[in-house]
Motif scaffolding. Sequence first.
Motif, PDB file in Angstrom:
ATOM      1  N   GLU A 206       0.854  -1.189   0.000  1.00  0.00           N
ATOM      2  CA  GLU A 206       0.000   0.000   0.000  1.00  0.00           C
ATOM      3  C   GLU A 206       0.889   1.237   0.000  1.00  0.00           C
ATOM      4  N   VAL A 207       0.687   2.092  -0.984  1.00  0.00           N
ATOM      5  CA  VAL A 207       1.520   3.284  -1.135  1.00  0.00           C
ATOM      6  C   VAL A 207       0.635   4.523  -1.110  1.00  0.00           C
ATOM      7  N   GLU A 208       1.264   5.664  -0.820  1.00  0.00           N
ATOM      8  CA  GLU A 208       0.533   6.930  -0.731  1.00  0.00           C
ATOM      9  C   GLU A 208      -0.070   7.302  -2.087  1.00  0.00           C
ATOM     10  N   SER A 209      -1.234   7.915  -2.057  1.00  0.00           N
ATOM     11  CA  SER A 209      -1.926   8.251  -3.301  1.00  0.00           C
ATOM     12  C   SER A 209      -1.154   9.255  -4.140  1.00  0.00           C
ATOM     13  N   TRP A 210      -0.437  10.191  -3.484  1.00  0.00           N
ATOM     14  CA  TRP A 210       0.284  11.217  -4.244  1.00  0.00           C
ATOM     15  C   TRP A 210       1.418  10.620  -5.063  1.00  0.00           C
ATOM     16  N   LEU A 211       1.847   9.399  -4.703  1.00  0.00           N
ATOM     17  CA  LEU A 211       2.959   8.789  -5.420  1.00  0.00           C
ATOM     18  C   LEU A 211       2.580   8.465  -6.861  1.00  0.00           C
ATOM     19  N   ASN A 212       1.284   8.221  -7.097  1.00  0.00           N
ATOM     20  CA  ASN A 212       0.846   7.871  -8.447  1.00  0.00           C
ATOM     21  C   ASN A 212       0.582   9.138  -9.251  1.00  0.00           C
ATOM     22  N   GLY A 213       1.630   9.921  -9.442  1.00  0.00           N
ATOM     23  CA  GLY A 213       1.563  11.146 -10.235  1.00  0.00           C
ATOM     24  C   GLY A 213       2.761  11.213 -11.155  1.00  0.00           C
ATOM     25  N   HIS A 214       2.893  12.298 -11.872  1.00  0.00           N
ATOM     26  CA  HIS A 214       4.047  12.414 -12.763  1.00  0.00           C
ATOM     27  C   HIS A 214       4.678  13.794 -12.610  1.00  0.00           C
ATOM     28  N   ALA A 215       5.842  13.793 -11.985  1.00  0.00           N
ATOM     29  CA  ALA A 215       6.651  14.988 -11.760  1.00  0.00           C
ATOM     30  C   ALA A 215       8.043  14.493 -11.341  1.00  0.00           C
ATOM     31  N   PRO A 216       9.079  15.307 -11.516  1.00  0.00           N
ATOM     32  CA  PRO A 216      10.446  14.808 -11.331  1.00  0.00           C
ATOM     33  C   PRO A 216      10.765  14.258  -9.942  1.00  0.00           C
ATOM     34  N   ILE A 217      10.486  15.029  -8.880  1.00  0.00           N
ATOM     35  CA  ILE A 217      10.809  14.548  -7.536  1.00  0.00           C
ATOM     36  C   ILE A 217       9.952  13.335  -7.200  1.00  0.00           C
ATOM     37  N   LYS A 218       8.700  13.377  -7.614  1.00  0.00           N
ATOM     38  CA  LYS A 218       7.780  12.274  -7.356  1.00  0.00           C
ATOM     39  C   LYS A 218       8.282  10.989  -8.013  1.00  0.00           C
ATOM     40  N   HIS A 219       8.769  11.089  -9.227  1.00  0.00           N
ATOM     41  CA  HIS A 219       9.284   9.905  -9.914  1.00  0.00           C
ATOM     42  C   HIS A 219      10.554   9.388  -9.252  1.00  0.00           C
ATOM     43  N   SER A 220      11.380  10.292  -8.781  1.00  0.00           N
ATOM     44  CA  SER A 220      12.593   9.863  -8.086  1.00  0.00           C
ATOM     45  C   SER A 220      12.231   9.087  -6.819  1.00  0.00           C
ATOM     46  N   LEU A 221      11.253   9.587  -6.063  1.00  0.00           N
ATOM     47  CA  LEU A 221      10.809   8.891  -4.849  1.00  0.00           C
ATOM     48  C   LEU A 221      10.131   7.569  -5.184  1.00  0.00           C
TER      49      LEU A 221
END
Length: 527
Positions: free
Chosen positions: A490-505
């Motif tokens: 189970e992962v945080e909902s914000w993780l399923n987005g597309h942006a540079p820092i988000k993709h790195s995390l």
Amino acid sequence: MERQRFDSHQEHPPAWISGYHLVYIQEGEGIMRVDGDPLLLKSGKVVLLKPDCCIEMEVRSGKPLFLYDFSFTYTMISDKPRQAEKVALSTGHHMLSAKAAVQLSLLLEQLEQRQGIEEPLAQWKQSILFQECMHLVLSDPVSSEETGGTREAIEKVLLYLQEHYRGDISLKEVAHMHGISASNFSGVFKKHVGLNPLDYVTQLRIAQAQRKLKASQPIELVAREVGFKDPLYFSRIFKRTVGVTPSIYRKHRHTDKIITLLPHLNDYLLALEVKPFATLPYGGNDHINGYLPYLARELQETKLTGSWNKPDMDELVEAQPGLILGSNWFPINLETVKKIAPTIPIILRDDWQSLLLDFARFFGKGDEWKLWMRRYEQKVMQAKSLLSLSHSSRESVMILTVTCSEYRVYGGRRQLGKVLYEDLQLTPPAGITTKAHYVCVNLEQIQAMNPDHIFLTTNNSNPSKEQIKNLKETKAWSSLRAVQKNQVYEVESWLNGHAPIKHSLSIDVAIDHLAANRQKPWEAIGM
């Protein structure tokens, strides 16, 4: 091994070197003169220098030049006669392939970590690592054309264009001057540089124009000084390249009062070391003081205004922003906002890399963009190496989002799917393509896919969380292979987005759950 820094504002006197030197350019651009002959330096280039030559360094951009310098001798062991003998090593220079550049960076980091350790086994390991560096540099596949005179001719062309981009340039004459066929010049140039000659010259001119606009020079003067005779044509090319007109760029690129009307845009700005003055609150249940959880610490000095989907117009007026960044995500009336300050509508798209580049061009953060992308590529390579040691590299991985009304299984077109399937090359479940965004499925279809691993998330609403609870109580869910093997994450909902820092995390999260060895060697990269 020595990591050296050269700054543009410092003088770098000539230096005589003894012994062989292997030089790897890590960041920045410049010129190295070897016994008076100029050599263009840029990130990813390796140079092998012979003993007893004179080196002069010149930094060509406002950013420092970083390089690794190895001084070494070597011995060839021969059976006939059985003695060590010095042999000549072929010197030269070339650009490493992207894969080899990442591998070399990893080896250099390991060498740097072992610097100064006098323990015999550690020194032996250093010797092995250096030999691996040399083998990588010398064995990296370079075409016969690249190892011959063509590559050196292109190097000289680049130096010529950097010196003469302000004037009228005849590509036919440039090709003739450097011994390259005029009919093949454009194709050969693009093969080595990645751009055709005209686009490269335009890039040089626009980059110089951005620097001059910082000093508030008249636009007509800037246009002439960088090689454009017609200011209107210059403005059109500038806007096509940077995204805004020269007048807007000059007026607002220095502003310390940027307001973003979408919290997710802050991810792009922070990746380029630009901090917004104010932003709309993040509306998710997992917010931290109104901010996206993973950006809260970096944005603690950024003011919040309005609600998650509507700015407070009075607060915007009172803030007197220099620039407002809107988006096509929420139906905010940008025409009203434009009356307060210049407003740029940001069109979000699947390709976050190109959007990050657009931001970099506008804010004059080209070097930061290059550094971010290089570090991201290194991180991807390291993650893939770790995953190759795990069974997960050969098993199916599902991204399942539960909303209050449907189940969504994501493909690889954007968001977390792009990281897992495109970047890390993991296997999606049967029936899901890497080009799809997401497909809505029922529980029976999820059973048919029966993945080995499931990344489970919601759309960040309380009804969705209740729906996940209900899902887990079904027999169909219990029958899934991922559930039985305890491989549901189970992962945080914000993780399923597309942006540079988000993709790195997202890469960190993938490794934490899927890799056999969960040590993250890229933490030293600083992403």
